[in-house]
Design a protein around this motif. Sequence first.
Motif, PDB file in Angstrom:
ATOM      1  N   TYR A  36      28.962 -51.078 125.073  1.00 44.24           N
ATOM      2  CA  TYR A  36      28.507 -50.821 126.434  1.00 44.24           C
ATOM      3  C   TYR A  36      28.581 -49.337 126.794  1.00 44.24           C
ATOM      4  CZ  TYR A  36      28.187 -51.364 131.528  1.00 44.24           C
ATOM      5  OH  TYR A  36      27.823 -51.273 132.847  1.00 44.24           O
ATOM      6  N   GLU A  37      27.472 -48.822 127.327  1.00 49.73           N
ATOM      7  CA  GLU A  37      27.349 -47.455 127.838  1.00 49.73           C
ATOM      8  C   GLU A  37      27.416 -46.366 126.763  1.00 49.73           C
ATOM      9  OE1 GLU A  37      30.216 -47.098 131.049  1.00 49.73           O
ATOM     10  OE2 GLU A  37      28.648 -47.605 132.496  1.00 49.73           O
ATOM     11  N   ILE A  38      27.367 -46.723 125.490  1.00 50.58           N
ATOM     12  CA  ILE A  38      27.342 -45.712 124.436  1.00 50.58           C
ATOM     13  C   ILE A  38      25.884 -45.463 124.060  1.00 50.58           C
ATOM     14  CG2 ILE A  38      28.216 -45.043 122.180  1.00 50.58           C
ATOM     15  CD1 ILE A  38      30.413 -45.593 124.258  1.00 50.58           C
ATOM     16  N   LYS A  39      25.428 -44.217 124.222  1.00 56.63           N
ATOM     17  CA  LYS A  39      24.014 -43.896 124.043  1.00 56.63           C
ATOM     18  C   LYS A  39      23.851 -42.653 123.176  1.00 56.63           C
ATOM     19  CE  LYS A  39      23.112 -45.496 128.759  1.00 56.63           C
ATOM     20  NZ  LYS A  39      22.661 -45.074 130.121  1.00 56.63           N
ATOM     21  N   GLY A  40      22.679 -42.549 122.546  1.00 54.12           N
ATOM     22  CA  GLY A  40      22.366 -41.356 121.781  1.00 54.12           C
ATOM     23  C   GLY A  40      22.200 -40.155 122.688  1.00 54.12           C
ATOM     24  N   ARG A  41      22.673 -39.003 122.219  1.00 56.14           N
ATOM     25  CA  ARG A  41      22.499 -37.788 122.991  1.00 56.14           C
ATOM     26  C   ARG A  41      21.055 -37.299 122.959  1.00 56.14           C
ATOM     27  NH1 ARG A  41      24.932 -38.165 126.780  1.00 56.14           N
ATOM     28  NH2 ARG A  41      25.246 -40.283 126.067  1.00 56.14           N
ATOM     29  N   ASP A  42      20.239 -37.963 122.183  1.00 51.17           N
ATOM     30  CA  ASP A  42      18.797 -37.746 122.189  1.00 51.17           C
ATOM     31  C   ASP A  42      18.148 -39.095 121.916  1.00 51.17           C
ATOM     32  OD1 ASP A  42      16.064 -37.071 120.767  1.00 51.17           O
ATOM     33  OD2 ASP A  42      16.670 -35.242 121.816  1.00 51.17           O
ATOM     34  N   PRO A  43      17.063 -39.449 122.638  1.00 50.79           N
ATOM     35  CA  PRO A  43      16.464 -40.776 122.432  1.00 50.79           C
ATOM     36  C   PRO A  43      15.843 -40.964 121.054  1.00 50.79           C
ATOM     37  CG  PRO A  43      15.153 -39.453 123.970  1.00 50.79           C
ATOM     38  CD  PRO A  43      16.440 -38.723 123.758  1.00 50.79           C
ATOM     39  N   SER A  44      15.653 -39.883 120.312  1.00 52.17           N
ATOM     40  CA  SER A  44      15.075 -40.007 118.972  1.00 52.17           C
ATOM     41  C   SER A  44      16.111 -40.384 117.917  1.00 52.17           C
ATOM     42  CB  SER A  44      14.408 -38.694 118.564  1.00 52.17           C
ATOM     43  OG  SER A  44      15.379 -37.669 118.376  1.00 52.17           O
ATOM     44  N   PHE A  45      17.392 -40.330 118.255  1.00 49.97           N
ATOM     45  CA  PHE A  45      18.428 -40.562 117.252  1.00 49.97           C
ATOM     46  C   PHE A  45      18.418 -42.012 116.771  1.00 49.97           C
ATOM     47  CE2 PHE A  45      21.402 -36.929 118.852  1.00 49.97           C
ATOM     48  CZ  PHE A  45      20.615 -36.008 118.166  1.00 49.97           C
ATOM     49  N   ARG A  46      18.528 -42.168 115.448  1.00 51.09           N
ATOM     50  CA  ARG A  46      18.598 -43.477 114.800  1.00 51.09           C
ATOM     51  C   ARG A  46      19.617 -43.380 113.662  1.00 51.09           C
ATOM     52  NH1 ARG A  46      15.450 -43.630 118.361  1.00 51.09           N
ATOM     53  NH2 ARG A  46      13.387 -44.594 118.504  1.00 51.09           N
ATOM     54  N   PHE A  47      20.346 -44.452 113.398  1.00 53.45           N
ATOM     55  CA  PHE A  47      21.217 -44.472 112.227  1.00 53.45           C
ATOM     56  C   PHE A  47      21.592 -45.913 111.904  1.00 53.45           C
ATOM     57  CE2 PHE A  47      24.475 -44.731 115.482  1.00 53.45           C
ATOM     58  CZ  PHE A  47      25.375 -45.635 114.928  1.00 53.45           C
ATOM     59  N   ALA A  48      22.024 -46.114 110.673  1.00 55.28           N
ATOM     60  CA  ALA A  48      22.679 -47.348 110.232  1.00 55.28           C
ATOM     61  C   ALA A  48      23.690 -46.936 109.182  1.00 55.28           C
ATOM     62  CB  ALA A  48      21.680 -48.348 109.663  1.00 55.28           C
ATOM     63  N   GLY A  49      24.900 -47.488 109.247  1.00 54.53           N
ATOM     64  CA  GLY A  49      25.920 -47.133 108.277  1.00 54.53           C
ATOM     65  C   GLY A  49      27.219 -47.851 108.551  1.00 54.53           C
ATOM     66  N   ARG A  50      28.181 -47.622 107.680  1.00 53.52           N
ATOM     67  CA  ARG A  50      29.476 -48.294 107.798  1.00 53.52           C
ATOM     68  C   ARG A  50      30.507 -47.385 108.472  1.00 53.52           C
ATOM     69  NH1 ARG A  50      29.340 -53.172 105.955  1.00 53.52           N
ATOM     70  NH2 ARG A  50      27.719 -53.723 104.441  1.00 53.52           N
ATOM     71  N   ALA A  51      31.434 -48.019 109.169  1.00 59.51           N
ATOM     72  CA  ALA A  51      32.355 -47.307 110.044  1.00 59.51           C
ATOM     73  C   ALA A  51      33.514 -46.662 109.296  1.00 59.51           C
ATOM     74  CB  ALA A  51      32.909 -48.264 111.093  1.00 59.51           C
ATOM     75  N   PHE A  52      33.758 -45.401 109.638  1.00 63.16           N
ATOM     76  CA  PHE A  52      34.992 -44.693 109.307  1.00 63.16           C
ATOM     77  C   PHE A  52      35.682 -44.479 110.640  1.00 63.16           C
ATOM     78  CE2 PHE A  52      37.637 -40.986 108.786  1.00 63.16           C
ATOM     79  CZ  PHE A  52      38.137 -41.071 107.491  1.00 63.16           C
ATOM     80  N   THR A  53      36.754 -45.216 110.909  1.00 65.44           N
ATOM     81  CA  THR A  53      37.290 -45.319 112.267  1.00 65.44           C
ATOM     82  C   THR A  53      38.521 -44.447 112.499  1.00 65.44           C
ATOM     83  OG1 THR A  53      38.682 -47.191 111.642  1.00 65.44           O
ATOM     84  CG2 THR A  53      36.479 -47.700 112.481  1.00 65.44           C
ATOM     85  N   MET A  54      38.693 -44.074 113.772  1.00 65.34           N
ATOM     86  CA  MET A  54      39.927 -43.403 114.187  1.00 65.34           C
ATOM     87  C   MET A  54      40.164 -43.645 115.677  1.00 65.34           C
ATOM     88  SD  MET A  54      38.689 -39.488 114.027  1.00 65.34           S
ATOM     89  CE  MET A  54      37.771 -39.929 112.560  1.00 65.34           C
ATOM     90  N   ARG A  55      41.445 -43.624 116.022  1.00 67.83           N
ATOM     91  CA  ARG A  55      41.858 -43.790 117.419  1.00 67.83           C
ATOM     92  C   ARG A  55      42.538 -42.507 117.874  1.00 67.83           C
ATOM     93  NH1 ARG A  55      46.605 -45.131 119.586  1.00 67.83           N
ATOM     94  NH2 ARG A  55      47.469 -45.654 117.531  1.00 67.83           N
ATOM     95  N   CYS A  56      42.164 -42.041 119.059  1.00 67.16           N
ATOM     96  CA  CYS A  56      42.723 -40.816 119.606  1.00 67.16           C
ATOM     97  C   CYS A  56      43.497 -41.109 120.889  1.00 67.16           C
ATOM     98  CB  CYS A  56      41.610 -39.811 119.902  1.00 67.16           C
ATOM     99  SG  CYS A  56      40.730 -39.289 118.418  1.00 67.16           S
ATOM    100  N   GLY A  57      44.332 -40.145 121.293  1.00 65.90           N
ATOM    101  CA  GLY A  57      45.105 -40.290 122.512  1.00 65.90           C
ATOM    102  C   GLY A  57      45.447 -38.923 123.078  1.00 65.90           C
ATOM    103  N   PRO A  58      46.169 -38.895 124.193  1.00 62.51           N
ATOM    104  CA  PRO A  58      46.552 -37.612 124.797  1.00 62.51           C
ATOM    105  C   PRO A  58      47.397 -36.784 123.832  1.00 62.51           C
ATOM    106  CG  PRO A  58      46.953 -39.435 126.311  1.00 62.51           C
ATOM    107  CD  PRO A  58      46.638 -40.048 124.982  1.00 62.51           C
ATOM    108  N   ALA A  59      47.214 -35.480 123.878  1.00 64.81           N
ATOM    109  CA  ALA A  59      47.924 -34.584 122.968  1.00 64.81           C
ATOM    110  C   ALA A  59      49.424 -34.580 123.244  1.00 64.81           C
ATOM    111  CB  ALA A  59      47.372 -33.176 123.096  1.00 64.81           C
TER     112      ALA A  59
END
Length: 222
Positions: A36-59
């Motif tokens: 939800y609410e995650i969009k390409g920074r340009d409408p032309s962007f396309r991709f397909a691939g597998r996830a390399f994940t990370m979780r971030c938090g306050p410094a």
Amino acid sequence: MMEGPPKDTNVARAARLDTATISDALDRLGIVGQCYEIKGRDPSFRFAGRAFTMRCGPAANPPGTVGDYIDDVPEGHVVVIDNGGRTDATIWGDILTEIAHRRGLAGTVIDGINRDVALCRELGYPVFSKDHWMRTGKDRVQVEEMNCVVTIGGARVGPGDLLRGDADGVLVIPRGHEEAVLAAAEEIHAAEEHIRAAVRGGMRLDEARRQFKYHQLQTRRD
């Protein structure tokens, strides 16, 4: 002669489908994969691939790093960053974009924001996020964990899950369900192509939709 990475058949299948069609397949199977609410920074962007994940938090104090992982992401993978939807500090910028593009990564997906949008558009490197703004995440954000389960726009993403992004947004197909989701999406795509062909041949739209069961394509099936 060195060979490239083995072809991932399901990534190729996902790349041939749009997110709207895959979204209907997810609904049919009762899987929440739409980010939800995650969009390409340009409408032309396309991709397909597998996830390399990370979780971030306050410094912390002293702060940890925000970006020294990039050389470890396999070619063709998608960098997936859970920054808790934070919009007051970025977690991705031009240096990461340049390296990711040069190394052949498929794209970047952020539950949060990025900056340096001009470069990702210039290079055609797909960045999908909640928004963009210039304020740095250095000394404000740090990587807490990598290769872990994360949340992106309310959807669960695990390492190696399949992601697809296009002009309508981004979604995740959980690895354990990808065969069923892709098969359903291909069936939905074929039905919609039959409807278009029938209408072009002179059939009324309501009749074509009845014939190819348009209104049941995304209905939940037990």
